[in-house]
Scaffold this motif. Structure first.
Motif, PDB file in Angstrom:
ATOM      1  N   GLU A  60       8.074 -31.242  19.119  1.00  0.00           N
ATOM      2  CA  GLU A  60       7.027 -30.506  18.397  1.00  0.00           C
ATOM      3  C   GLU A  60       6.716 -31.177  17.061  1.00  0.00           C
ATOM      4  O   GLU A  60       5.549 -31.336  16.688  1.00  0.00           O
ATOM      5  CB  GLU A  60       7.481 -29.056  18.179  1.00  0.00           C
ATOM      6  CG  GLU A  60       6.466 -28.185  17.485  1.00  0.00           C
ATOM      7  CD  GLU A  60       6.988 -26.771  17.230  1.00  0.00           C
ATOM      8  OE1 GLU A  60       6.535 -26.148  16.260  1.00  0.00           O
ATOM      9  OE2 GLU A  60       7.857 -26.310  17.997  1.00  0.00           O
ATOM     10  N   LEU A  61       7.773 -31.581  16.330  1.00  0.00           N
ATOM     11  CA  LEU A  61       7.568 -32.286  15.059  1.00  0.00           C
ATOM     12  C   LEU A  61       6.832 -33.614  15.265  1.00  0.00           C
ATOM     13  O   LEU A  61       5.936 -33.964  14.498  1.00  0.00           O
ATOM     14  CB  LEU A  61       8.909 -32.562  14.379  1.00  0.00           C
ATOM     15  CG  LEU A  61       9.649 -31.406  13.726  1.00  0.00           C
ATOM     16  CD1 LEU A  61      10.950 -31.912  13.102  1.00  0.00           C
ATOM     17  CD2 LEU A  61       8.805 -30.716  12.679  1.00  0.00           C
ATOM     18  N   ALA A  62       7.238 -34.341  16.304  1.00  0.00           N
ATOM     19  CA  ALA A  62       6.612 -35.642  16.578  1.00  0.00           C
ATOM     20  C   ALA A  62       5.132 -35.462  16.880  1.00  0.00           C
ATOM     21  O   ALA A  62       4.289 -36.230  16.380  1.00  0.00           O
ATOM     22  CB  ALA A  62       7.326 -36.330  17.735  1.00  0.00           C
ATOM     23  N   LEU A  66       2.228 -37.109  14.692  1.00  0.00           N
ATOM     24  CA  LEU A  66       1.251 -38.005  15.320  1.00  0.00           C
ATOM     25  C   LEU A  66      -0.170 -37.480  15.149  1.00  0.00           C
ATOM     26  O   LEU A  66      -1.111 -38.253  14.940  1.00  0.00           O
ATOM     27  CB  LEU A  66       1.585 -38.184  16.801  1.00  0.00           C
ATOM     28  CG  LEU A  66       2.859 -38.996  17.082  1.00  0.00           C
ATOM     29  CD1 LEU A  66       3.261 -38.873  18.541  1.00  0.00           C
ATOM     30  CD2 LEU A  66       2.672 -40.446  16.687  1.00  0.00           C
ATOM     31  N   GLY A  67      -0.331 -36.163  15.237  1.00  0.00           N
ATOM     32  CA  GLY A  67      -1.646 -35.573  15.030  1.00  0.00           C
ATOM     33  C   GLY A  67      -2.168 -35.838  13.628  1.00  0.00           C
ATOM     34  O   GLY A  67      -3.356 -36.129  13.434  1.00  0.00           O
ATOM     35  N   LYS A  68      -1.277 -35.762  12.639  1.00  0.00           N
ATOM     36  CA  LYS A  68      -1.670 -36.033  11.250  1.00  0.00           C
ATOM     37  C   LYS A  68      -1.970 -37.513  11.038  1.00  0.00           C
ATOM     38  O   LYS A  68      -2.941 -37.876  10.367  1.00  0.00           O
ATOM     39  CB  LYS A  68      -0.541 -35.601  10.300  1.00  0.00           C
ATOM     40  CG  LYS A  68      -0.255 -34.119  10.298  1.00  0.00           C
ATOM     41  CD  LYS A  68      -1.191 -33.393   9.375  1.00  0.00           C
ATOM     42  CE  LYS A  68      -0.773 -31.943   9.201  1.00  0.00           C
ATOM     43  NZ  LYS A  68      -1.668 -31.243   8.259  1.00  0.00           N
ATOM     44  N   ASN A 151      14.636 -31.873  10.158  1.00  0.00           N
ATOM     45  CA  ASN A 151      13.360 -32.067   9.476  1.00  0.00           C
ATOM     46  C   ASN A 151      12.458 -30.853   9.665  1.00  0.00           C
ATOM     47  O   ASN A 151      12.673 -30.034  10.547  1.00  0.00           O
ATOM     48  CB  ASN A 151      12.649 -33.320   9.997  1.00  0.00           C
ATOM     49  CG  ASN A 151      13.360 -34.589   9.582  1.00  0.00           C
ATOM     50  OD1 ASN A 151      13.835 -35.334  10.439  1.00  0.00           O
ATOM     51  ND2 ASN A 151      13.454 -34.838   8.298  1.00  0.00           N
ATOM     52  N   THR A 152      11.439 -30.773   8.811  1.00  0.00           N
ATOM     53  CA  THR A 152      10.498 -29.651   8.864  1.00  0.00           C
ATOM     54  C   THR A 152       9.062 -30.163   8.836  1.00  0.00           C
ATOM     55  O   THR A 152       8.807 -31.309   8.444  1.00  0.00           O
ATOM     56  CB  THR A 152      10.697 -28.712   7.659  1.00  0.00           C
ATOM     57  OG1 THR A 152      10.358 -29.424   6.451  1.00  0.00           O
ATOM     58  CG2 THR A 152      12.136 -28.202   7.579  1.00  0.00           C
ATOM     59  N   LYS A 153       8.132 -29.292   9.209  1.00  0.00           N
ATOM     60  CA  LYS A 153       6.712 -29.641   9.124  1.00  0.00           C
ATOM     61  C   LYS A 153       6.286 -29.814   7.667  1.00  0.00           C
ATOM     62  O   LYS A 153       5.409 -30.625   7.370  1.00  0.00           O
ATOM     63  CB  LYS A 153       5.867 -28.569   9.798  1.00  0.00           C
ATOM     64  CG  LYS A 153       5.963 -28.597  11.312  1.00  0.00           C
ATOM     65  CD  LYS A 153       5.055 -27.568  11.960  1.00  0.00           C
ATOM     66  CE  LYS A 153       5.164 -27.654  13.474  1.00  0.00           C
ATOM     67  NZ  LYS A 153       4.328 -26.649  14.158  1.00  0.00           N
ATOM     68  N   GLU A 154       6.923 -29.077   6.778  1.00  0.00           N
ATOM     69  CA  GLU A 154       6.607 -29.215   5.357  1.00  0.00           C
ATOM     70  C   GLU A 154       6.955 -30.618   4.864  1.00  0.00           C
ATOM     71  O   GLU A 154       6.212 -31.207   4.065  1.00  0.00           O
ATOM     72  CB  GLU A 154       7.368 -28.164   4.536  1.00  0.00           C
ATOM     73  CG  GLU A 154       6.891 -26.734   4.734  1.00  0.00           C
ATOM     74  CD  GLU A 154       7.316 -26.110   6.055  1.00  0.00           C
ATOM     75  OE1 GLU A 154       6.667 -25.146   6.493  1.00  0.00           O
ATOM     76  OE2 GLU A 154       8.302 -26.599   6.669  1.00  0.00           O
ATOM     77  N   GLU A 155       8.055 -31.177   5.342  1.00  0.00           N
ATOM     78  CA  GLU A 155       8.418 -32.547   4.964  1.00  0.00           C
ATOM     79  C   GLU A 155       7.410 -33.546   5.520  1.00  0.00           C
ATOM     80  O   GLU A 155       7.074 -34.539   4.859  1.00  0.00           O
ATOM     81  CB  GLU A 155       9.824 -32.869   5.474  1.00  0.00           C
ATOM     82  CG  GLU A 155      10.917 -32.142   4.732  1.00  0.00           C
ATOM     83  CD  GLU A 155      12.297 -32.329   5.331  1.00  0.00           C
ATOM     84  OE1 GLU A 155      13.268 -32.326   4.564  1.00  0.00           O
ATOM     85  OE2 GLU A 155      12.408 -32.498   6.570  1.00  0.00           O
ATOM     86  N   ILE A 156       6.924 -33.293   6.715  1.00  0.00           N
ATOM     87  CA  ILE A 156       5.902 -34.172   7.291  1.00  0.00           C
ATOM     88  C   ILE A 156       4.624 -34.106   6.468  1.00  0.00           C
ATOM     89  O   ILE A 156       3.978 -35.132   6.216  1.00  0.00           O
ATOM     90  CB  ILE A 156       5.649 -33.804   8.770  1.00  0.00           C
ATOM     91  CG1 ILE A 156       6.872 -34.181   9.604  1.00  0.00           C
ATOM     92  CG2 ILE A 156       4.383 -34.480   9.292  1.00  0.00           C
ATOM     93  CD1 ILE A 156       6.814 -33.747  11.040  1.00  0.00           C
ATOM     94  N   ASP A 157       4.251 -32.908   6.000  1.00  0.00           N
ATOM     95  CA  ASP A 157       3.062 -32.773   5.152  1.00  0.00           C
ATOM     96  C   ASP A 157       3.207 -33.582   3.872  1.00  0.00           C
ATOM     97  O   ASP A 157       2.254 -34.228   3.419  1.00  0.00           O
ATOM     98  CB  ASP A 157       2.824 -31.298   4.813  1.00  0.00           C
ATOM     99  CG  ASP A 157       2.384 -30.483   6.018  1.00  0.00           C
ATOM    100  OD1 ASP A 157       1.867 -31.075   6.984  1.00  0.00           O
ATOM    101  OD2 ASP A 157       2.565 -29.246   5.991  1.00  0.00           O
ATOM    102  N   ILE A 158       4.409 -33.572   3.290  1.00  0.00           N
ATOM    103  CA  ILE A 158       4.663 -34.368   2.074  1.00  0.00           C
ATOM    104  C   ILE A 158       4.531 -35.851   2.389  1.00  0.00           C
ATOM    105  O   ILE A 158       3.910 -36.617   1.639  1.00  0.00           O
ATOM    106  CB  ILE A 158       6.052 -34.046   1.493  1.00  0.00           C
ATOM    107  CG1 ILE A 158       6.082 -32.616   0.963  1.00  0.00           C
ATOM    108  CG2 ILE A 158       6.428 -35.044   0.395  1.00  0.00           C
ATOM    109  CD1 ILE A 158       7.467 -32.115   0.606  1.00  0.00           C
ATOM    110  N   LEU A 159       5.099 -36.284   3.517  1.00  0.00           N
ATOM    111  CA  LEU A 159       4.993 -37.681   3.933  1.00  0.00           C
ATOM    112  C   LEU A 159       3.530 -38.096   4.059  1.00  0.00           C
ATOM    113  O   LEU A 159       3.127 -39.142   3.550  1.00  0.00           O
ATOM    114  CB  LEU A 159       5.714 -37.895   5.266  1.00  0.00           C
ATOM    115  CG  LEU A 159       5.442 -39.231   5.962  1.00  0.00           C
ATOM    116  CD1 LEU A 159       6.007 -40.395   5.153  1.00  0.00           C
ATOM    117  CD2 LEU A 159       6.006 -39.230   7.375  1.00  0.00           C
TER     118      LEU A 159
END
Length: 195
Positions: A60-62, A66-68, A151-159
């Motif tokens: 789900e995180l991946a 990838l969508g972002k 990991n979290t979606k919030e961390e992906i948003d920061i990335l």
């Protein structure tokens, strides 16, 4: 030091790793690290208990990552058409070396790996990366993101926000600018940061 496992099929014969003793079925001399073996066994047991839920969460995180990334015009995702592991995402910047991006992200406490093993003296690239990208520039500009169930979606948003901040302007000045003191690298000062 660490502890590892080696699975050897019955029909495979291998030479002892360290000769001189009969420990570990004659495979190596020396005293076995019992504490390490117990710890490894416990770690495997814990990981296996949640294997499916962890995998599904990382998948789900991946997909979210990838969508972002797909929306960022300055990045190309490196992926074979076949199956892939959701735990590692590889992508390349269009006009920025992976090593430069890695150091930039470090300033924001984001740890990534660079995808190339480019030797500055021989200018050779890791074969696996060339097979994946079929492009030397993409191999040099590649970074790897590793994901886990921690990991979290919030961390992906920061990335994603930090990736957007990395800009290469028309004067070839790479502006790091996420810290007040800032770091500026110019083409004249450091040619190897750029293409």
């Amino acid at each position: 030091k660490g502890t590892g496992l080696l699975f050897i099929p019955n029909n495979v014969q291998i030479e002892p790793y360290i000769k001189g003793g009969h420990q570990q079925n004659n495979m190596r001399a020396g005293t076995m690290d019992v504490a390490g073996a117990v710890a490894a066994s416990k770690a495997i047991s814990i990981a296996y208990q949640n294997l499916n839920s962890h995998y599904n969460y990382v998948q789900e995180l991946a997909n979210y990552l990838l969508g972002k990334i797909n929306k960022l015009s300055f990045i190309t995702i490196n992926r074979d058409k076949g199956s892939y592991s959701p735990f590692v995402i590889s992508f390349s910047f269009n006009n920025l070396k992976g090593e430069t991006a890695m150091h930039y992200l470090e300033k924001a406490n984001i740890c990534v790996g660079i995808g190339s093993a480019c030797n500055e003296k021989t200018q050779t690239l890791e074969r696996a990366i060339m097979v994946l990208t079929d492009d030397e520039k993409r191999a040099i500009n590649m970074i790897r993101i590793s994901l886990s169930h921690l990991n979290t979606k919030e961390e992906i948003d920061i990335l994603i926000e930090k990736l957007k901040e990395a800009k290469l302007n028309k004067n070839h000045q790479f502006i790091l600018g996420i810290r007040p003191e800032g770091i500026r690298a110019t083409k004249e000062k450091d040619d190897n940061l750029f293409e």
